[in-house]
Design a protein around this motif. Structure first.
Motif, mmCIF file in Angstrom:
data_model
loop_
_atom_site.group_PDB
_atom_site.id
_atom_site.type_symbol
_atom_site.label_atom_id
_atom_site.label_comp_id
_atom_site.label_asym_id
_atom_site.label_seq_id
_atom_site.Cartn_x
_atom_site.Cartn_y
_atom_site.Cartn_z
ATOM 1 N N MET A 136 0.809 -1.213 0.000
ATOM 2 C CA MET A 136 0.000 0.000 0.000
ATOM 3 C C MET A 136 0.847 1.270 0.000
ATOM 4 S SD MET A 136 -3.124 -0.960 -0.144
ATOM 5 C CE MET A 136 -3.986 0.529 0.328
ATOM 6 N N VAL A 137 2.087 1.182 0.438
ATOM 7 C CA VAL A 137 2.943 2.380 0.498
ATOM 8 C C VAL A 137 3.156 2.980 -0.893
ATOM 9 C CG1 VAL A 137 5.223 3.267 1.120
ATOM 10 C CG2 VAL A 137 4.055 1.649 2.645
ATOM 11 N N PRO A 138 3.633 2.211 -1.885
ATOM 12 C CA PRO A 138 3.784 2.809 -3.222
ATOM 13 C C PRO A 138 2.448 3.190 -3.859
ATOM 14 C CG PRO A 138 4.232 0.447 -3.299
ATOM 15 C CD PRO A 138 4.146 0.825 -1.856
ATOM 16 N N LEU A 139 1.383 2.468 -3.516
ATOM 17 C CA LEU A 139 0.072 2.833 -4.049
ATOM 18 C C LEU A 139 -0.371 4.196 -3.522
ATOM 19 C CD1 LEU A 139 -1.910 -0.546 -3.934
ATOM 20 C CD2 LEU A 139 -1.064 0.668 -5.954
ATOM 21 N N PHE A 140 -0.165 4.408 -2.233
ATOM 22 C CA PHE A 140 -0.507 5.710 -1.660
ATOM 23 C C PHE A 140 0.364 6.821 -2.266
ATOM 24 C CE2 PHE A 140 -2.351 3.805 2.462
ATOM 25 C CZ PHE A 140 -3.629 3.886 1.940
ATOM 26 N N TRP A 141 1.626 6.521 -2.465
ATOM 27 C CA TRP A 141 2.522 7.508 -3.077
ATOM 28 C C TRP A 141 2.031 7.888 -4.473
ATOM 29 C CZ3 TRP A 141 6.328 10.802 -2.004
ATOM 30 C CH2 TRP A 141 7.104 11.287 -3.055
ATOM 31 N N ARG A 142 1.649 6.882 -5.238
ATOM 32 C CA ARG A 142 1.161 7.150 -6.593
ATOM 33 C C ARG A 142 -0.124 7.968 -6.558
ATOM 34 N NH1 ARG A 142 -1.479 2.375 -9.939
ATOM 35 N NH2 ARG A 142 -3.113 2.969 -8.453
ATOM 36 N N GLU A 143 -1.039 7.604 -5.673
ATOM 37 C CA GLU A 143 -2.301 8.327 -5.579
ATOM 38 C C GLU A 143 -2.081 9.788 -5.184
ATOM 39 O OE1 GLU A 143 -5.312 7.570 -6.345
ATOM 40 O OE2 GLU A 143 -5.087 5.440 -6.791
ATOM 41 N N MET A 144 -1.177 10.004 -4.245
ATOM 42 C CA MET A 144 -0.931 11.379 -3.807
ATOM 43 C C MET A 144 -0.209 12.185 -4.884
ATOM 44 S SD MET A 144 -2.496 11.477 -1.012
ATOM 45 C CE MET A 144 -2.057 13.146 -0.512
#
Length: 251
Positions: A136-144
């Motif tokens: 979820m860390v890279p997913l959150f980074w991408r979303e932000m």
């Protein structure tokens, strides 16, 4: 286990399945994921207040749990400003299944039930806390990064909070392994002690017939006579029977 901890566990055994069911319903579109975020914030905030006012409500490390709840609340506040992230609350919220298995394993004491919940706990722990959460860390980074005009502190709150939760999971894994090793060591010591006691009992039982015969001979000599086989045989037989009974109890 303290009464406060038992009460806290049983309240969570009721509330956690509700939260988990809401997260799954939000994932498949049965309810609005925003409702899951609001429910999650209320649950975590309420539990934070409970543990803060009554630290003995948790088995150990209340300060760590309070820190975990604080970080979780920070992460849950991000979707309040970025509604498209509410769905990710449901993804992260799946970990509450693991929380339920942990508490159930602690409270349901039958051997079979404990084994089942222990297996479910570890299966969900490794798949959710050690695999899903880091992903979820890279997913959150991408979303932000895709979010227009997202200030740095929002990115930090989202990605940083998820990273801290991953670190918490690593610490939880280490503590779980340490506790497991302690339980195994304690069980081994108990088994060794029981074996040593049984061996000592068997040695004592083996010496009993000879000791009885020697004692009888000594008493006969003190009376000025000589040991008679007619006297010795019944005594030795009786001592042997007592020795067999002692061995049976030792085993």
């Amino acid at each position: 286990m303290k009464r406060a901890c038992i009460v806290h566990d049983w309240v969570n055994l009721v509330l956690v399945p509700i939260i988990a069911a809401m997260t799954m319903a939000g994932l498949v579109g049965l309810i609005d994921p925003a409702l899951v975020t609001y429910a999650f914030i209320a649950y975590v905030a309420g539990d934070f207040v409970w543990v803060f006012l009554q630290p003995e409500a948790v088995p150990s490390l209340p300060t760590v749990i309070l820190a975990h709840h604080a970080v979780t609340c920070v992460l849950l506040c991000v979707p309040l400003k970025r509604p498209h992230l509410h769905w990710y609350t449901c993804v992260d919220g799946l970990v509450e299944l693991n929380t339920f298995f942990l508490i159930a394993r602690r409270q349901f004491r039958s051997r079979t039930t404990r084994k089942v919940f222990s297996w479910l706990y570890w299966a969900s722990f490794l798949s959710m806390r050690m695999v899903l959460y880091p992903l979820m860390v890279p997913l959150f980074w991408r979303e932000m990064q895709m979010t227009e005009e997202a200030p740095w502190w929002e990115v930090l709150a989202c990605v940083g909070s998820q990273t801290i939760l991953c670190m918490f999971n690593v610490v939880l894994l280490a503590l779980s392994v340490m506790n497991w090793r302690k339980r195994r060591a304690a069980a081994g010591e108990t088994k060794d002690g029981a074996s040593a006691g049984a061996a000592a009992g068997q040695r004592a039982a083996g010496k009993a017939p000879g000791a009885a015969a020697a004692g009888l001979k000594q008493r006969v000599r003190q009376r000025g006579g000589s040991p008679d086989e007619g006297e010795l045989v019944p005594a030795v037989k009786g001592a042997a029977a007592a020795a067999l009974a002692l061995k049976a109890r030792a085993v």
